[in-house]
Scaffold this motif. Structure first.
Motif: not given
Length: 214
Positions: A46, A65, A131, A134, A140, A143
């Motif tokens: 990330y 972030y 991130i 996220v 998601r 990911q």
């Protein structure tokens, strides 16, 4: 043993964790190293980590972030058998995603981290691994595809054949599907493939509370 987890807490300088799950996974890596176990970790890189909480002048919480400079972190690109930087492919609807493979060495234990922020990907796909946790179900899901499918392919590209596949939380569930696909591609019946995958897969969670699980 191949150990898959969505986050790892090694040290505060590598902010790819949010809390308990990451600290647990990091401790697993450190203890596996102390015990000299044949272990390899798999996760995501990330580049913006997890948000940091700040309070503005009106007392409201804000999310910030960080943007990590990879050249200043103790991570290295993994080399493939051809001596070139290793990358793996994951099929998404209408396109193929490329994930670069990095490694963090935790004592004796290497941890592979997959990174989609590479020039080969569309601009909309490069942030997939930016991130941790996220927002948005589609991102998601992407990911989790990178972690599960891409993680298995990274291990295969390194010529490794783990005897045990450990899923720490459900984020890496697609590794089970990818391993079944491997067997079916070799001509194994689906029912037999499921049983073969079941026999050497381990699943753990860090909390049984429903809010902490998908």
């Amino acid at each position: 043993i191949a150990y898959f987890c969505a986050e790892y807490g090694f040290y505060e300088s590598i902010g790819i964790y949010s809390g308990g799950l990451g600290v647990l996974a990091g401790d697993h890596m450190k203890t596996a190293s102390d015990m000299a176990l044949p272990f390899i970790g798999v996760g995501l890189l990330y580049r913006k980590g997890y948000f940091r909480q700040t309070i503005d002048a009106d007392g409201h919480q804000e999310h910030a972030y960080p943007d990590y400079d990879l050249t200043r972190l103790p991570i290295l690109r993994v080399q493939g058998a051809d001596g070139e930087p290793l990358a793996v492919s994951v099929e998404l609807p209408g396109r193929t995603l490329t994930a670069a493979v990095w490694t963090v060495q935790v004592g004796r234990v290497p941890v592979l981290l997959l990174d989609t922020d590479v020039p080969e990907n569309d601009e909309s796909d490069r942030p997939i691994t930016h991130i941790l946790y996220v927002r948005g179900r589609e991102m998601r899901l992407h990911q989790e595809l990178v972690l599960g499918v891409g993680g298995v392919r990274a291990i295969r590209a390194l010529g490794l054949s783990p005897d045990v596949w450990h899923l720490n939380e459900g984020h890496s569930a697609f590794l089970l599907v990818e391993r079944m696909r491997e067997y079916v591609h070799k001509g194994v019946r689906l029912d037999d493939a499921i049983e073969k995958v079941r026999k050497n897969s381990v699943f753990t969670i860090h909390t049984p509370v429903s809010a902490g699980n998908e």
